[in-house]
Design an enzyme around this catalytic site. Structure first.
Site, PDB file in Angstrom:
ATOM      1  N   GLU A 245       0.884  -1.177   0.000  1.00  0.00           N
ATOM      2  CA  GLU A 245       0.000   0.000   0.000  1.00  0.00           C
ATOM      3  C   GLU A 245       0.911   1.213   0.000  1.00  0.00           C
ATOM      4  O   GLU A 245       1.502   1.548   1.019  1.00  0.00           O
ATOM      5  CB  GLU A 245      -0.876  -0.004   1.272  1.00  0.00           C
ATOM      6  N   CYS A 279      -2.198   9.570   2.268  1.00  0.00           N
ATOM      7  CA  CYS A 279      -1.903   8.841   1.027  1.00  0.00           C
ATOM      8  C   CYS A 279      -2.979   9.121  -0.020  1.00  0.00           C
ATOM      9  O   CYS A 279      -2.683   9.209  -1.211  1.00  0.00           O
ATOM     10  CB  CYS A 279      -1.780   7.347   1.299  1.00  0.00           C
TER      11      CYS A 279
END
Ligand code: NAD
Length: 480
Positions: A245, A279
């Site tokens: 991720e 993010c």
């Protein structure tokens, strides 16, 4: 905090590191740096704990995970305070982050059995005599390597799905947020005291590397694409699979018919909250020409009102990593040098450890897009046209998209979360997130003798001919 090591029964490494409040530079706590042998020892214990955990009835794992959820919910104030101190983010943001993690713990606990349990699948005409089932078995031990920007929500997105799937977990939090990591691990031990099903290893990149090279059965990594490459290389040694991720360069599209107030509000929050250290934060906004100026005006007005600081009224906190401030300064200077115009803030917004809001327009495409093409994490689309919205959301090269909002996909626990390209691969959250931490086991059980037994040396030419005739009948039709 060195007690964490002692309670894990290790002699422990001598080397330590400090975790620091980024707003005040005060030392919060001191943690041990786990070496190769220390990590190996923890992973070995995790294997034992994992076999106990995997043997529990699904309902017993569920009860324990729900007990963890309830514990975190009751102590949310304490954990939020720790997140605030270690990352610098406002207390309210820390609470919101924890709330979202709680929603995921609840979903994973309640749905693991339904998603992973054995189920019958059709065996098809050729294998009609077989009963076919598939089930998802635990992998064993999952190593979770976390980042600092969402030190609860992000690692919990891997930890709880891995635990719910029946694995033990060894968690290495970021070296910037070890106290939050230690809190999560010890809170789990309070509700599951029987075995060290969730354990902590602390340290920097080297400790993470030892974990990637250890006897774990999977690594769930969250961090930058550059580090993901190193982790993959380390995992290659043992063919350890990895879910990665990584970062994003998320875009927002604003159509001419969009609710501009809502879009400007979402763009400001999506870009600036958590000091832009998200993010799935909004990094670029593309606006339809006809509404560009009014959108910009609304965005500038909102962004100019946001103030970073360490007090309760501050919109966001300091940069968690001091070194990142230089990077931001370079980005602003670079864009301005190439003809960008600062509508809000500018280089003067950089006031260490804080960075005030900056809105740049007329940024040359190569300053914004060239970096962006390799990433594909989240995206946002603003328009009132449902059909156009869905078409745009589907065609964006990203793992997730939100229509008429930002980051909403992260708040829906049944939706998979993850990226494409440099944003990573594999999925956490939802049913896909549970299966990410399990291995599918396929089983056939012969219910009756086959009409034609092809898997035997006693097979005759006649048997084969019958099988070929059947295949021609079933699959040999001409398709136009
Ligand atoms: P980072 O890559 O510097 O570090 C991440 C973790 O990896 C840390 O725990 C670090 O100690 C460890 N690490 C460093 N070198 C290692 C090595 N060689 N082997 C094993 N582990 C190693 O990232 P960061 O600065 O902590 O996190 C910020 C990044 O994370 C940003 O790019 C952000 O966008 C991304 N992020 C992604 C998601 C997501 O879900 N996709 C969520 C949050 C953050």
């Amino acid at each position: 905090m060195v007690t964490t090591l002692r309670t894990q029964g290790l002699t422990g490494p001598a080397e330590t590191f400090d975790t620091v409040n980024p707003a005040t530079s005060e030392v919060i706590a001191t943690f041990p740096v786990f070496g190769e042998d220390d990590v190996a020892e923890v992973v070995e214990r995790a294997h034992q704990a994992g076999s106990w955990w995997a043997r529990l009835e699904a309902k017993d794992r569920r009860t324990r995970l729900l007990a963890w959820k309830s514990h975190i919910t009751r102590y949310i104030g304490r954990l939020a305070e720790l997140v605030h101190t270690e990352t610098g983010k406002p207390l309210a943001d820390a609470q919101m982050e924890i709330l979202l993690a709680i929603v995921h713990i609840d979903w994973a606990a309640r749905n693991a059995h339904k998603v992973l349990r054995r189920r019958r699948v059709s065996s098809g005409l050729v294998a009609l005599n077989q009963a076919a089932t598939v089930e998802y078995q635990p992998l064993g031990v999952v190593g979770v390597i976390g980042p600092w920007n969402y030190p609860v929500f992000t690692p919990v997105g891997s930890i709880v799905y891995a635990l719910a799937a029946g694995n033990a977990v060894v968690f290495k939090p970021s070296e910037f947020t070890p106290a939050v990591g230690a809190w999560l691990v010890s809170s789990f031990a309070e509700v599951v005291p029987e075995q060290p099903v969730l354990q902590l290893v602390t340290g920097g990149g080297e400790t993470g590397d030892y974990l990637a090279r250890s006897a774990v059965n999977k690594i769930a990594f969250t961090g930058s694409a550059a580090t993901a490459r190193k982790v993959m290389a380390a995992c290659a040694q043992n063919l350890t699979p990895i879910v990665a991720e990584c970062g994003g360069k998320d875009a927002m599209l604003v159509a001419a018919d969009a609710d501009l107030d809502a879009a400007a509000d979402a763009a400001a929050w999506g870009a600036l909250s958590n000091a832009g250290q998200t993010c799935i934060g909004i990094e670029r906004v593309y606006v339809a020409e006809g509404v560009y100026h009014s959108f910009l005006e609304k965005l500038a007005e909102r962004a100019a009102q946001v103030r970073p600081g360490d007090d309760r009224e501050a919109g966001y906190g300091p940069m968690t990593m001091p070194s990142q401030i230089d990077v931001i300064e370079q980005h602003i200077a670079d864009a301005l040098a190439r003809g960008a115009r600062a509508v809000v803030g500018g280089l003067a917004s950089v006031r260490r450890p804080f960075v005030g809001p900056v809105v740049l327009t007329d940024v040359p495409e190569e300053s914004a897009l060239a970096n962006a093409t390799s990433y594909g994490l989240g995206a946002s689309v603003f328009t009132k046209n449902k059909k156009a919205a869905m078409a745009a959301a589907r065609s964006l090269r990203s793992g997730m998209a939100a229509v008429n909002s930002v980051i909403a996909f992260a708040t829906v626990p049944s939706l998979p979360f993850g990226g494409v390209g440099d944003s990573g691969f594999g999925r956490i959250h939802g049913a896909d997130g549970l299966r990410e931490f399990a291995r599918p086991k396929a089983i056939t059980r012969q219910r009756m003798k086959p009409p034609v037994n092809l898997t035997s040396f006693s097979r005759s030419d006649k048997d084969l001919k019958r099988a070929l005739n059947m295949a021609t009948m079933l699959h040999g039709r001409l398709y136009k």
